[in-house]
Design an enzyme around this catalytic site. Structure first.
Site, short mmCIF file in Angstrom:
data_model
loop_
_atom_site.label_atom_id
_atom_site.label_comp_id
_atom_site.label_asym_id
_atom_site.label_seq_id
_atom_site.Cartn_x
_atom_site.Cartn_y
_atom_site.Cartn_z
CG HIS A 184 -9.68 -1.77 7.69
ND1 HIS A 184 -9.96 -0.69 6.89
CD2 HIS A 184 -8.51 -2.29 7.23
CE1 HIS A 184 -9.02 -0.56 5.97
NE2 HIS A 184 -8.13 -1.51 6.15
CG ASP B 128 -2.25 -0.63 0.99
OD1 ASP B 128 -2.73 -0.59 -0.17
OD2 ASP B 128 -2.84 -1.18 1.94
CE LYS C 156 -5.96 1.62 -2.21
NZ LYS C 156 -4.87 0.90 -1.54
CG HIS C 157 -11.35 0.75 -1.60
ND1 HIS C 157 -11.07 2.04 -1.18
CD2 HIS C 157 -10.37 -0.04 -1.08
CE1 HIS C 157 -9.99 2.03 -0.41
NE2 HIS C 157 -9.54 0.79 -0.34
NE ARG D 21 -6.71 5.15 1.94
CZ ARG D 21 -7.22 3.92 2.07
NH1 ARG D 21 -8.06 3.65 3.06
NH2 ARG D 21 -6.91 2.98 1.21
CG ASP E 122 -9.89 -3.82 0.79
OD1 ASP E 122 -8.68 -4.00 1.05
OD2 ASP E 122 -10.49 -2.76 1.05
#
Length: 340
Positions: A186, A67, A173-174, A143, A255
């Site tokens: 997550h 990443d 992504k995503h 991001r 992912d």
């Protein structure tokens, strides 16, 4: 060892590949390796780790991903490597001077791509094409390039092309969009309740605009307008949406299957991803026992996936860039524009 690699990326807990891990990967032949901060201490160590994995699977071109977006998501963040800016910062520069913002982002992407290619890393799993709103989970935040899908597509193009030019594989992504999710996939299972019309007009647009990107990573997000039960990464309905409605024909990788949005055991999660029709399951960390379980649940890449992977490889360029000099030039652009 099967001659066809498994549709699986594996991860490691340490900066070195143990003899047992080497033996497991030689026997099972996973397609690729995902390395994080815990695996990368300095350039020569990273190069040795990548080389040893490729020796294990017997493929000099075995993909090794990390990443490396910039901002808070960059796993090459130790002393030897320069720190890159977030996409949110480039978006701020672009708001002041759009052409300058694009130029700086292209150069930064070339620098980052050249740095990774020099280490032997195949991809930094970038760019992020998710929209961001006031309700967006902080897991996205800076991001993202912002809330405007057209701006995201234009800036994302600079990242995709800059990486390709330097021989580094872009992964958008995503897909089909994490931006409306208020929860962090997550830790929880996010649900995006927007209508088909809204998603098509906004969140999906950057991915459609950049559908020539060779790889894409699929979100662990539920979109009830299409599938009321399953996250996109394990949903046959969402697989068909991405392939048909969005027109994406590149490599589709999930992912990380360790994320809590998914349910079931680790082997069951591998099976869910592949049963839904996606090309590859990403198992980005874990110990030897977990890697063995994931490998047992995986299956060889399909012929279609192998063709997609080869098509992406054929697009990689060989532009040589002094990444430290390019990085300094980008920083000068920000300084001269008085953007912190």
């Amino acid at each position: 060892m099967s001659s066809t690699p498994l549709a699986l990326f594996v991860g490691l807990p340490n900066p070195v590949l143990s003899d047992d891990e080497f033996a497991l990967f030689r026997e099972t032949n996973p397609l690729g390796l995902f390395v994080g901060r815990r695996n990368q201490r300095e350039p020569e160590q990273t190069k040795r780790l990548i080389e040893r994995f490729r020796q294990a699977v017997g493929r000099d071109d075995a993909p090794v991903f990390t990443d490396q977006e910039g901002g808070r998501v960059q796993h090459l963040d130790a002393g030897p490597w320069p720190l890159f800016r977030s996409f949110g910062q480039f978006a701020e520069l672009a708001r002041r001077d759009f052409e300058l913002g694009k130029k700086a982002l292209r150069l930064s992407s070339q620098a980052m791509g050249a740095m990774m290619t020099e280490l032997g890393l195949s991809s930094g799993c970038s760019p992020v094409l998710d929209l961001v709103f006031e309700t967006t989970s902080a897991v996205i935040g800076a991001r993202s390039f912002g809330p405007d899908p057209d701006v995201i597509a234009a800036l994302g193009r600079e990242v995709v092309d800059g990486l390709l030019e330097t021989g580094n594989m872009p992964v958008m992504k995503h897909i089909p969009g994490h931006g409306r999710a208020a929860l962090d996939s997550h830790k929880e299972r996010p649900v995006v309740d927007a209508s088909r019309e809204t998603l098509t007009a906004t969140d999906f647009k950057p991915f459609v605009a950049l559908k020539d990107t060779p790889w894409a990573m699929v979100a662990h997000v539920v979109y009830p307008a299409f599938d009321a039960e399953l996250p996109a990464s394990v949903s046959p309905v969402m697989h068909d949406l991405i392939r048909n409605d969005l027109g994406y024909d590149g490599v589709l990788i999930s992912d990380c299957i360790f994320m809590e949005s998914l349910s079931g055991t680790l082997p069951e999660r591998v099976e869910q991803v592949l049963d839904a029709g996606f090309d590859i399951a990403l198992h980005s960390h874990g110990d030897l026992r977990e890697s063995e379980a994931a490998a047992k649940a995986a299956r060889p890449l399909t012929d279609a996936a192998l063709k997609r992977i080869a098509a992406g490889q054929a697009r990689l360029g060989n532009l040589k860039v002094n990444f430290r000099a390019a990085h300094r030039q980008v920083e000068d652009m920000f300084a001269n524009a008085s953007v912190s």
